[in-house]
Design a protein around this motif. Structure first.
Motif, PDB file in Angstrom:
ATOM      1  N   THR A 119      46.309 -17.419 103.228  1.00 10.16           N
ATOM      2  CA  THR A 119      45.720 -17.508 104.567  1.00 10.16           C
ATOM      3  C   THR A 119      45.685 -18.959 105.037  1.00 10.16           C
ATOM      4  O   THR A 119      46.069 -19.271 106.170  1.00 10.16           O
ATOM      5  N   PHE A 120      45.240 -19.868 104.156  1.00 11.51           N
ATOM      6  CA  PHE A 120      45.160 -21.278 104.539  1.00 11.51           C
ATOM      7  C   PHE A 120      46.540 -21.911 104.730  1.00 11.51           C
ATOM      8  O   PHE A 120      46.744 -22.705 105.645  1.00 11.51           O
ATOM      9  N   LYS A 121      47.507 -21.574 103.861  1.00  9.91           N
ATOM     10  CA  LYS A 121      48.859 -22.111 104.023  1.00  9.91           C
ATOM     11  C   LYS A 121      49.464 -21.661 105.348  1.00  9.91           C
ATOM     12  O   LYS A 121      50.119 -22.434 106.048  1.00  9.91           O
ATOM     13  N   THR A 122      49.244 -20.392 105.676  1.00  8.98           N
ATOM     14  CA  THR A 122      49.770 -19.866 106.931  1.00  8.98           C
ATOM     15  C   THR A 122      49.145 -20.581 108.126  1.00  8.98           C
ATOM     16  O   THR A 122      49.845 -20.993 109.049  1.00  8.98           O
ATOM     17  N   ALA A 123      47.834 -20.748 108.082  1.00  7.65           N
ATOM     18  CA  ALA A 123      47.141 -21.449 109.176  1.00  7.65           C
ATOM     19  C   ALA A 123      47.605 -22.896 109.269  1.00  7.65           C
ATOM     20  O   ALA A 123      47.836 -23.422 110.371  1.00  7.65           O
ATOM     21  N   LEU A 137      56.632 -23.639 104.724  1.00  4.33           N
ATOM     22  CA  LEU A 137      55.214 -23.509 104.383  1.00  4.33           C
ATOM     23  C   LEU A 137      54.667 -22.180 104.901  1.00  4.33           C
ATOM     24  O   LEU A 137      53.888 -21.517 104.220  1.00  4.33           O
ATOM     25  N   LEU A 138      55.092 -21.769 106.084  1.00  2.85           N
ATOM     26  CA  LEU A 138      54.664 -20.481 106.640  1.00  2.85           C
ATOM     27  C   LEU A 138      55.140 -19.341 105.754  1.00  2.85           C
ATOM     28  O   LEU A 138      54.368 -18.431 105.421  1.00  2.85           O
ATOM     29  N   ILE A 139      56.396 -19.383 105.352  1.00  3.50           N
ATOM     30  CA  ILE A 139      56.925 -18.341 104.472  1.00  3.50           C
ATOM     31  C   ILE A 139      56.169 -18.340 103.139  1.00  3.50           C
ATOM     32  O   ILE A 139      55.807 -17.286 102.617  1.00  3.50           O
ATOM     33  N   GLY A 140      55.890 -19.534 102.612  1.00  5.05           N
ATOM     34  CA  GLY A 140      55.127 -19.636 101.366  1.00  5.05           C
ATOM     35  C   GLY A 140      53.727 -19.068 101.516  1.00  5.05           C
ATOM     36  O   GLY A 140      53.217 -18.395 100.612  1.00  5.05           O
ATOM     37  N   GLY A 141      53.094 -19.331 102.647  1.00  3.84           N
ATOM     38  CA  GLY A 141      51.753 -18.797 102.890  1.00  3.84           C
ATOM     39  C   GLY A 141      51.761 -17.284 102.975  1.00  3.84           C
ATOM     40  O   GLY A 141      50.914 -16.602 102.392  1.00  3.84           O
ATOM     41  N   LEU A 142      52.738 -16.752 103.709  1.00  2.42           N
ATOM     42  CA  LEU A 142      52.843 -15.298 103.816  1.00  2.42           C
ATOM     43  C   LEU A 142      53.186 -14.667 102.467  1.00  2.42           C
ATOM     44  O   LEU A 142      52.689 -13.588 102.127  1.00  2.42           O
ATOM     45  N   VAL A 169      56.364 -17.029  90.494  1.00  2.00           N
ATOM     46  CA  VAL A 169      57.020 -16.942  91.801  1.00  2.00           C
ATOM     47  C   VAL A 169      56.382 -17.934  92.774  1.00  2.00           C
ATOM     48  O   VAL A 169      57.081 -18.655  93.492  1.00  2.00           O
ATOM     49  N   ASP A 170      55.061 -17.985  92.791  1.00  7.86           N
ATOM     50  CA  ASP A 170      54.380 -18.908  93.696  1.00  7.86           C
ATOM     51  C   ASP A 170      54.712 -20.357  93.343  1.00  7.86           C
ATOM     52  O   ASP A 170      54.963 -21.172  94.228  1.00  7.86           O
ATOM     53  N   PHE A 171      54.726 -20.690  92.060  1.00 10.91           N
ATOM     54  CA  PHE A 171      55.067 -22.055  91.637  1.00 10.91           C
ATOM     55  C   PHE A 171      56.497 -22.413  92.032  1.00 10.91           C
ATOM     56  O   PHE A 171      56.761 -23.524  92.475  1.00 10.91           O
ATOM     57  N   ILE A 172      57.430 -21.486  91.849  1.00 10.86           N
ATOM     58  CA  ILE A 172      58.825 -21.754  92.206  1.00 10.86           C
ATOM     59  C   ILE A 172      58.945 -22.017  93.705  1.00 10.86           C
ATOM     60  O   ILE A 172      59.606 -22.966  94.126  1.00 10.86           O
ATOM     61  N   PHE A 173      58.300 -21.196  94.514  1.00  7.78           N
ATOM     62  CA  PHE A 173      58.393 -21.383  95.956  1.00  7.78           C
ATOM     63  C   PHE A 173      57.752 -22.705  96.377  1.00  7.78           C
ATOM     64  O   PHE A 173      58.286 -23.422  97.227  1.00  7.78           O
ATOM     65  N   THR A 174      56.633 -23.052  95.761  1.00 10.74           N
ATOM     66  CA  THR A 174      55.990 -24.338  96.063  1.00 10.74           C
ATOM     67  C   THR A 174      56.902 -25.494  95.666  1.00 10.74           C
ATOM     68  O   THR A 174      57.023 -26.475  96.397  1.00 10.74           O
TER      69      THR A 174
END
Length: 188
Positions: A119-123, A137-142, A169-174
């Motif tokens: 939610t915070f990454k998307t915002a 960053l939006l794609i990562g947040g979603l 998966v989250d670490f790779i995307f980050t």
């Protein structure tokens, strides 16, 4: 007019910070990539390792608070401090003696973490728009938000592997986002 000036200022400050620390962003991105790959390759080991490490931290915190409680003479907060110490010790020991229950608990906490950070990454991404890297960053947040919800729905069936896999998966995307941000900042 004032809002646009603020947006340009935020974008240029962000870009300058990234340019001056490109190696750090790239290095941290690589670390995230390696940790993500390891977590995906060994998801149950990653989940158990995380659970045991947190259990140890709770035990250490509980012991430290107990020592503090007894080291301050006639302190009015003695009993509350001692109670919190006992709680930390109990939680830590339960996590160490019952690691599978701890993995389930941590999996639930990670789901909540992904929902909140997503939610915070998307915002944040929407605030940065159209700055460099806002789309990733939006794609990562979603993605984080979706992963959190996915964990909650699969908890009873896949808690032994889902935590390591989804954290990976989250670490790779980050990591990809940080490396892309650093390489884009170099070109501008």
């Amino acid at each position: 007019m004032e809002t646009r000036h603020y947006e340009v200022s935020v974008e240029s400050n962000l870009l300058n910070d990234i340019r001056h620390h490109t190696r750090w962003f790239t290095g941290l991105g690589i670390v995230f990539l390696v940790l993500g790959i390891a977590a995906i390759a060994f998801p149950f080991i990653a989940a158990l390792s995380l659970e045991i490490a947190i259990g140890i931290l709770f035990v250490v915190a509980g012991v430290a608070q107990a020592v503090h409680s007894f080291s301050v003479p006639r302190w009015a907060g003695f009993f509350p401090s001692l109670g919190l110490s006992a709680l930390a010790l109990i939680v830590g020991l339960l996590m160490l003696f019952y690691p599978l229950a701890g993995v389930i608990t941590l999996t639930t906490l990670v789901a909540a973490f992904f929902v909140v950070t997503g939610t915070f990454k998307t915002a944040f991404a929407l605030q940065l728009k159209p700055a460099i890297g806002w789309g990733l960053l939006l794609i990562g947040g979603l993605l984080s938000l979706a992963l959190g919800l996915l964990i909650l729905f699969w908890l009873s069936e896949a808690y032994t592997w889902v935590l390591g896999l989804l954290v990976g998966v989250d670490f790779i995307f980050t990591g990809i986002w940080m490396i892309a941000l650093a390489s884009s900042a170099k070109r501008l």
